[in-house]
Design an enzyme around this catalytic site. Structure first.
Site, PDB file in Angstrom:
ATOM      1  N   ASP A 147     -18.740 -20.573  29.456  1.00  0.00           N
ATOM      2  CA  ASP A 147     -19.909 -20.193  28.668  1.00  0.00           C
ATOM      3  C   ASP A 147     -21.213 -20.399  29.434  1.00  0.00           C
ATOM      4  OD1 ASP A 147     -19.662 -19.039  26.175  1.00  0.00           O
ATOM      5  OD2 ASP A 147     -20.815 -20.650  25.230  1.00  0.00           O
ATOM      6  N   ILE A 148     -21.315 -21.540  30.103  1.00  0.00           N
ATOM      7  CA  ILE A 148     -22.541 -21.862  30.830  1.00  0.00           C
ATOM      8  C   ILE A 148     -22.786 -20.873  31.975  1.00  0.00           C
ATOM      9  CG2 ILE A 148     -21.308 -23.573  32.243  1.00  0.00           C
ATOM     10  CD1 ILE A 148     -24.950 -23.956  31.166  1.00  0.00           C
ATOM     11  N   ARG A 180     -22.675 -17.776  31.803  1.00  0.00           N
ATOM     12  CA  ARG A 180     -23.476 -16.648  31.305  1.00  0.00           C
ATOM     13  C   ARG A 180     -24.954 -16.923  31.539  1.00  0.00           C
ATOM     14  NH1 ARG A 180     -22.594 -17.121  25.672  1.00  0.00           N
ATOM     15  NH2 ARG A 180     -23.669 -15.137  25.397  1.00  0.00           N
ATOM     16  N   ARG A 224      -8.819 -16.466  36.483  1.00  0.00           N
ATOM     17  CA  ARG A 224      -7.362 -16.379  36.603  1.00  0.00           C
ATOM     18  C   ARG A 224      -6.877 -15.070  35.994  1.00  0.00           C
ATOM     19  NH1 ARG A 224      -6.248 -21.987  33.925  1.00  0.00           N
ATOM     20  NH2 ARG A 224      -8.061 -21.144  32.838  1.00  0.00           N
ATOM     21  N   HIS A 248     -12.984 -29.841  39.953  1.00  0.00           N
ATOM     22  CA  HIS A 248     -14.082 -29.757  40.929  1.00  0.00           C
ATOM     23  C   HIS A 248     -13.608 -30.090  42.338  1.00  0.00           C
ATOM     24  CE1 HIS A 248     -17.836 -29.965  38.087  1.00  0.00           C
ATOM     25  NE2 HIS A 248     -16.982 -29.022  37.759  1.00  0.00           N
ATOM     26  N   LYS A 256     -22.479 -30.166  36.517  1.00  0.00           N
ATOM     27  CA  LYS A 256     -22.344 -31.601  36.318  1.00  0.00           C
ATOM     28  C   LYS A 256     -21.296 -31.852  35.247  1.00  0.00           C
ATOM     29  CE  LYS A 256     -23.583 -31.918  32.791  1.00  0.00           C
ATOM     30  NZ  LYS A 256     -23.087 -31.171  31.595  1.00  0.00           N
ATOM     31  N   ARG A 303     -14.576 -30.551  27.178  1.00  0.00           N
ATOM     32  CA  ARG A 303     -15.239 -31.861  27.274  1.00  0.00           C
ATOM     33  C   ARG A 303     -14.632 -32.931  26.380  1.00  0.00           C
ATOM     34  NH1 ARG A 303     -21.051 -29.083  26.833  1.00  0.00           N
ATOM     35  NH2 ARG A 303     -19.710 -27.479  25.965  1.00  0.00           N
ATOM     36  N   ASP A 359     -21.078 -35.543  30.158  1.00  0.00           N
ATOM     37  CA  ASP A 359     -21.877 -34.381  29.752  1.00  0.00           C
ATOM     38  C   ASP A 359     -23.292 -34.816  29.333  1.00  0.00           C
ATOM     39  OD1 ASP A 359     -22.314 -31.669  29.172  1.00  0.00           O
ATOM     40  OD2 ASP A 359     -21.870 -31.997  27.064  1.00  0.00           O
TER      41      ASP A 359
END
Lengths: 360, 360
Positions: free
Chosen positions: B15-16, B18, B38, B83, B101, B173, B186
């Site tokens: 989502d982030i 976008r 994927r 990560h 992050k 999360r 977060d």
């Protein structure tokens, strides 16, 4: 109420007594009637400079104020270590008590004061002025709204001011024999009160002072922080200090809403005060701005908060005096809970930052 | 700079991503060049809906993005547990790294990523957008002013949001195998960053998590608080949570001044943002109002903060690519210090709320 205004006697000429004298004058149901100081000249000067009427009594001792049968109530702004002696003496003389915070050096002493008040049937109230501002009531409405605010989750409170050299050397609040609780008893009192107020007077189950306490050379606290935890998972922290710029911030966060303000103890302006609320805050679609945003609310008051405090206190005293009412327990209960938490913070510091359980 | 815009590849369709895709489009020195998922269908949909140019490459794997020799830099918004694998792989393929992050599950993993970046000579930067808002620079000027702000004494920071049922059940999360740091990694990331930023990146000497941590049934943190203490006596506390109304408050208090804001991570408005300062605050003669009062400052920005982040990152990448510059160490140093404190908070919780010393 056709009853006469409540006649106040003031014990001592502390700086804060000037503000309260003006409040007694402004309040419609109270009047300045007497002042006592260890020096009659000081008392005379105080009366002259603080709007006492010509007919006011000026005494060269505190006892004389208590012995004056026409004094209904006393305001005691003496150093904390003297509270137990003079508050008990005043209660025994059937004087109603407006007592400056902190109420006592510890809750044990406060309980002795309370006992004396109860056995004499007199009202006791602490001098925490912001409790009486109409803004406080408005904020409470918000916190009580289960839809808008929801359930309380956390409070962060901060009250600091930058004391000058003279204060740090000479003020009663840095002297172990006068105000031994230092910044904790002074600025910390308000932080603790704001947290208890937000928690609807629910006592935390435990308190932990946080490392980093600053003491002066006499061992008096100049700055400290603490963390509070409740049975239901609520948390709070506060920071109080004589060593940083004047700041009075509270942030109260619930499941649905947030309350914040930056001047909770003394509003920026005397006649109007603001606070911010946010309700079900969220973001715009791409998380680039807030929607809805917080809103600011302004509350005006004709009388300053300290006059409203005096009015409420005098109303209670009048009810007792003229209508045979019982003293209102809400105020001493609140004072006692505040003092209980101060004690726990102090104990935690003294025990090397151990957790202290609250036993009410 | 006559150099070509930096070509971005994006790993995954979070989502982030976008918001960051839009930022890459808005930024004058970067361009959306590739996206890998994927599922190639998901990647195609993402490219179509997020302003990728017709010529953009759409891949059915993350590897394919890394193997594309024309990709200069990758943005990695994958779950934290992935990560280390993908950031190291990207660095080895000489791709510059914009990494969401928290940077890693712990500082040990982050150091492996850092090593890979250093041995490939690529830039790494974290996705903490508010660092790049011009408001942040303005606030820093205030904090650095020894006359107006003085010496830092305390910070209180709070970032909470009220996650819905779907988030609390399904978001990465709250999953121990994806973002094991939960709310600490977060929302806590931002609190820690605000504190470090206010402290001019000075690491605290110790960290203590505060009791009251809320875990989900899988053991992931949903809410927690911590307290930080510095060698020189500075103190800070923060509270982070998925369980309370969206709140982003910071109060920074110095010997002479106070800084506060309520939207430090994402400004209320995209193009303008405010903060409050107070300098040598005090009271009127009878302590009935403030004099001077705090003041509000508004900073406008043509580009939103996330586009300014991309611009700064791309500028550094361009300097390396076209001018032979070395990677800028300031950003990974800041990421590492933030991660180090997150690690300490987590360790403190795991050790039953013991104090954890910070060893850098």
């Amino acid at each position: 109420m056709a009853a006469l205004p409540i006649k106040f006697g003031i014990l001592g000429c502390a700086d804060i007594a000037r503000k309260v004298s003006r409040a007694i004058t402004l309040s419609p149901n109270s009047t300045l009637y007497a002042v006592g100081s260890r020096s009659v000249e000081k008392a005379e000067k105080f009366a002259r400079e603080n709007g006492f009427p010509e007919s006011a009594k000026v005494y060269g001792s505190y006892e004389a104020v208590l012995d004056d049968p026409d004094v209904d109530a006393v305001y005691i702004p003496l150093p904390t270590s003297l509270h137990i002696k003079w508050a008990v003496a005043a209660a025994q003389k059937k004087k109603h008590l407006l007592l400056e915070k902190p109420m006592a050096l510890n809750v044990g002493d406060f309980d002795k004061i309370l006992e004396a008040c109860e056995s004499s049937g007199v009202q006791i109230m602490d001098g925490t002025m912001w409790m009486h501002h109409p803004r406080t009531g408005k904020m409470k409405e918000f916190l009580k709204d289960s839809e808008q605010f929801g359930q309380l989750k956390s409070v962060q409170s901060c009250f600091t001011f930058a004391a000058d050299k003279d204060f740090l050397e000479n003020d009663i609040r840095v002297k172990p024999d006068l105000d031994a609780l230092g910044a904790l008893g002074d600025t910390g009192w308000y932080c603790v009160r704001s947290i208890l107020w937000a928690a609807d007077l629910d006592l935390p189950k435990s308190v932990l002072a946080l490392r980093g306490t600053v003491f002066n050379s006499a061992g008096v606290i100049l700055a400290c922080s603490a963390s509070l935890l409740w049975e239901d998972g609520k948390v709070a922290t506060f920071h109080c200090s004589f060593l940083a710029n004047l700041t009075m911030d509270v942030t109260v966060v619930g499941t649905n809403g947030t309350l914040r303000l930056h001047d909770f103890i003394i509003p920026f302006e005397e006649r109007e005060a603001s606070f911010f609320t946010a309700i079900k805050s969220g973001f715009t679609e791409l998380v680039t701005a807030w929607e809805p945003k917080p809103s600011q609310h302004t509350v005006t008051t004709e009388l300053p908060q300290e006059a409203l405090l005096v009015t409420e206190f005098s109303r209670l005293v009048g009810s007792i005096k003229y209508e045979g009412a019982k003293p209102e327990k809400k105020w001493p209960t609140l004072s006692r809970k505040t003092q209980l938490i101060l004690d726990a913070v102090k104990a935690s510091i003294e025990k090397g930052y151990e957790i202290v359980e609250i036993v009410s």
